[in-house]
Design a protein around this motif. Structure first.
Motif, short mmCIF file in Angstrom:
data_model
loop_
_atom_site.label_atom_id
_atom_site.label_comp_id
_atom_site.label_asym_id
_atom_site.label_seq_id
_atom_site.Cartn_x
_atom_site.Cartn_y
_atom_site.Cartn_z
N GLN A 41 -85.16 85.04 -71.76
CA GLN A 41 -83.74 85.39 -71.62
C GLN A 41 -83.61 86.60 -70.70
O GLN A 41 -84.15 87.66 -70.99
N VAL A 42 -82.88 86.43 -69.64
CA VAL A 42 -82.71 87.51 -68.68
C VAL A 42 -81.66 88.49 -69.19
O VAL A 42 -80.59 88.10 -69.64
N GLN A 43 -82.00 89.77 -69.10
CA GLN A 43 -81.03 90.81 -69.45
C GLN A 43 -81.02 91.87 -68.37
O GLN A 43 -82.09 92.31 -67.92
N LEU A 44 -79.83 92.26 -67.98
CA LEU A 44 -79.62 93.40 -67.08
C LEU A 44 -78.74 94.39 -67.82
O LEU A 44 -77.65 94.02 -68.26
N LEU A 54 -87.24 88.53 -66.45
CA LEU A 54 -87.46 87.93 -65.14
C LEU A 54 -88.54 88.71 -64.40
O LEU A 54 -88.88 89.82 -64.80
N THR A 55 -89.08 88.10 -63.37
CA THR A 55 -90.07 88.79 -62.54
C THR A 55 -89.29 89.66 -61.56
O THR A 55 -88.88 89.20 -60.49
N PHE A 56 -89.10 90.89 -61.93
CA PHE A 56 -88.17 91.76 -61.22
C PHE A 56 -88.48 91.86 -59.73
O PHE A 56 -87.57 91.83 -58.90
N SER A 57 -89.75 91.94 -59.40
CA SER A 57 -90.13 92.12 -57.99
C SER A 57 -89.82 90.90 -57.13
O SER A 57 -89.91 90.96 -55.90
N TYR A 79 -77.63 86.36 -62.19
CA TYR A 79 -77.62 87.12 -63.43
C TYR A 79 -76.81 88.40 -63.25
O TYR A 79 -76.86 89.03 -62.19
N TRP A 80 -76.11 88.79 -64.34
CA TRP A 80 -75.23 89.96 -64.31
C TRP A 80 -75.45 90.82 -65.54
O TRP A 80 -75.74 90.31 -66.62
#
Length: 122
Positions: A1-4, A27-30, A111-112
């Motif tokens: 689950q992606v979280q920002l 997520l794979t931030f890079s 994603y937000w």
């Protein structure tokens, strides 16, 4: 689950500074370009800045050029927005967003975050 998750917003006087952070997980931030957008009451969500995968590719809205700086720390999965010489017109909710390829178009981000309020008093 992606979280920002954005942080660092607040109330500041005109001419002051704030530093926003956006911590990413899931997520794979890079592998993601990151963008900052803002939305004032009754207005559309506007592009502020984006940064490419390594940090060398950046772009700014004309309204913030020379005052705001976007940066990222891939080791910390975090993107930053340093905001200097703040003006009342900068008052808005600021959002970070993630996408594989950097773009100025909010509609294309995958994603937000939930946003952080920035209020600049005159």
């Amino acid at each position: 689950q992606v979280q920002l998750v954005e942080s660092g917003g607040g109330l500041v006087q005109a001419g002051g500074s704030l530093r926003l952070s956006c911590a990413a997980s899931g997520l794979t931030f890079s592998s993601y370009a990151m963008g900052w957008f803002r939305q004032a009451p009754g207005k559309e969500r506007d592009f502020v800045a984006f940064i490419g995968l390594s940090g060398s590719n950046t772009r700014y809205a004309d309204s913030v050029k020379g005052r705001f700086t976007i940066s990222r720390d891939n080791a910390k999965n975090t993107v930053y927005l340093q905001m200097n010489s703040l003006e009342p017109e900068d008052t808005a909710v600021y959002y970070c967003a993630a996408r594989k390829v950097a773009t100025m178009s909010a509609a294309l981000y995958d994603y937000w975050g939930q946003g952080t309020q920035v209020t600049v008093s005159s």
